[in-house]
Scaffold this motif. Sequence first.
Motif, mmCIF file in Angstrom:
data_model
loop_
_atom_site.group_PDB
_atom_site.id
_atom_site.type_symbol
_atom_site.label_atom_id
_atom_site.label_comp_id
_atom_site.label_asym_id
_atom_site.label_seq_id
_atom_site.Cartn_x
_atom_site.Cartn_y
_atom_site.Cartn_z
ATOM 1 N N LYS A 24 47.726 46.944 26.493
ATOM 2 C CA LYS A 24 46.689 47.650 25.741
ATOM 3 C C LYS A 24 47.327 48.204 24.472
ATOM 4 O O LYS A 24 48.254 49.007 24.529
ATOM 5 N N PHE A 25 46.829 47.763 23.297
ATOM 6 C CA PHE A 25 47.385 48.218 22.031
ATOM 7 C C PHE A 25 46.813 49.563 21.629
ATOM 8 O O PHE A 25 47.525 50.483 21.310
ATOM 9 N N HIS A 26 45.509 49.675 21.578
ATOM 10 C CA HIS A 26 44.834 50.954 21.374
ATOM 11 C C HIS A 26 43.472 50.857 22.038
ATOM 12 O O HIS A 26 43.222 49.941 22.808
ATOM 13 N N SER A 27 42.584 51.774 21.799
ATOM 14 C CA SER A 27 41.368 51.890 22.591
ATOM 15 C C SER A 27 40.500 50.643 22.617
ATOM 16 O O SER A 27 39.756 50.436 23.562
ATOM 17 N N SER A 28 40.570 49.777 21.599
ATOM 18 C CA SER A 28 39.679 48.617 21.603
ATOM 19 C C SER A 28 40.409 47.297 21.393
ATOM 20 O O SER A 28 39.771 46.291 21.116
ATOM 21 N N ALA A 29 41.724 47.278 21.526
ATOM 22 C CA ALA A 29 42.485 46.043 21.348
ATOM 23 C C ALA A 29 43.361 45.804 22.571
ATOM 24 O O ALA A 29 44.113 46.685 22.993
ATOM 25 N N TYR A 30 43.241 44.598 23.129
ATOM 26 C CA TYR A 30 43.958 44.269 24.350
ATOM 27 C C TYR A 30 44.648 42.929 24.185
ATOM 28 O O TYR A 30 44.177 42.061 23.452
ATOM 29 N N TYR A 31 45.778 42.756 24.883
ATOM 30 C CA TYR A 31 46.467 41.488 24.926
ATOM 31 C C TYR A 31 46.088 40.834 26.244
ATOM 32 O O TYR A 31 46.291 41.402 27.316
ATOM 33 N N LEU A 32 45.530 39.603 26.160
ATOM 34 C CA LEU A 32 45.051 38.914 27.357
ATOM 35 C C LEU A 32 46.047 37.850 27.788
ATOM 36 O O LEU A 32 46.678 37.194 26.962
ATOM 37 N N ASP A 33 46.156 37.660 29.101
ATOM 38 C CA ASP A 33 47.025 36.641 29.671
ATOM 39 C C ASP A 33 46.377 35.282 29.456
ATOM 40 O O ASP A 33 45.217 35.069 29.808
ATOM 41 N N ASP A 34 47.122 34.337 28.865
ATOM 42 C CA ASP A 34 46.574 33.022 28.550
ATOM 43 C C ASP A 34 46.788 32.024 29.685
ATOM 44 O O ASP A 34 46.281 30.933 29.655
ATOM 45 N N GLU A 35 47.522 32.398 30.681
ATOM 46 C CA GLU A 35 47.790 31.486 31.795
ATOM 47 C C GLU A 35 46.639 31.534 32.788
ATOM 48 O O GLU A 35 45.797 32.416 32.747
ATOM 49 N N ASP A 36 46.653 30.594 33.701
ATOM 50 C CA ASP A 36 45.621 30.566 34.736
ATOM 51 C C ASP A 36 46.072 31.422 35.919
ATOM 52 O O ASP A 36 46.154 30.947 37.051
ATOM 53 N N GLY A 37 46.340 32.682 35.688
ATOM 54 C CA GLY A 37 46.834 33.569 36.727
ATOM 55 C C GLY A 37 45.761 34.009 37.697
ATOM 56 O O GLY A 37 46.039 34.501 38.768
ATOM 57 N N TRP A 38 44.516 33.786 37.390
ATOM 58 C CA TRP A 38 43.436 34.224 38.264
ATOM 59 C C TRP A 38 42.986 33.057 39.126
ATOM 60 O O TRP A 38 42.955 31.919 38.730
ATOM 61 N N LYS A 39 42.652 33.325 40.319
ATOM 62 C CA LYS A 39 42.197 32.301 41.249
ATOM 63 C C LYS A 39 40.935 32.818 41.930
ATOM 64 O O LYS A 39 40.875 33.952 42.377
ATOM 65 N N LEU A 40 39.928 31.968 41.987
ATOM 66 C CA LEU A 40 38.716 32.307 42.728
ATOM 67 C C LEU A 40 38.779 31.629 44.078
ATOM 68 O O LEU A 40 39.015 30.442 44.166
ATOM 69 N N GLU A 41 38.565 32.389 45.108
ATOM 70 C CA GLU A 41 38.591 31.838 46.469
ATOM 71 C C GLU A 41 37.224 31.237 46.738
ATOM 72 O O GLU A 41 36.199 31.870 46.567
ATOM 73 N N ARG A 42 37.215 29.994 47.156
ATOM 74 C CA ARG A 42 35.959 29.322 47.505
ATOM 75 C C ARG A 42 35.937 29.079 49.006
ATOM 76 O O ARG A 42 36.947 28.700 49.588
ATOM 77 N N PRO A 43 34.779 29.267 49.620
ATOM 78 C CA PRO A 43 34.714 29.063 51.078
ATOM 79 C C PRO A 43 34.810 27.594 51.462
ATOM 80 O O PRO A 43 34.610 26.718 50.747
#
Length: 125
Positions: free
Chosen positions: A106-125
Amino acid sequence: MTPFHLVYGGEVVVPVEVGEEFNRIKVYDENNAERRHLELDLVDETRAKVVVQLMAYRQRMKQSYNRRVIPRSFQVGDLVWKKVKPVDDVTKLGAPWARPFKIVDKFHSSAYYLDDEDGWKLERP
């Protein structure tokens, strides 16, 4: 006030091809030049009034906008959707948001650095 009046201190006179003289030309006398000099002396004051009115207008617009804004803040580790800017072949029916991104810094109140990798995974049944 028109922009022309602010710059030149009077209203624009456009020639008419009808052949009728303007009222300014008909009633022109020696006092007009004197009156024009007095008006030119007041141009700075007129500009100052317009600047004050513009600042007041901007303040009202800012207050109106701020009343409708919902303040949001995110923390490191939160998942957020990133808005996609339209490019050449994207239609208006395309998705306006990209996949969830993880906030890394988080740089300041309205600026963020986002992860560009596929670090998130959605679990599917």
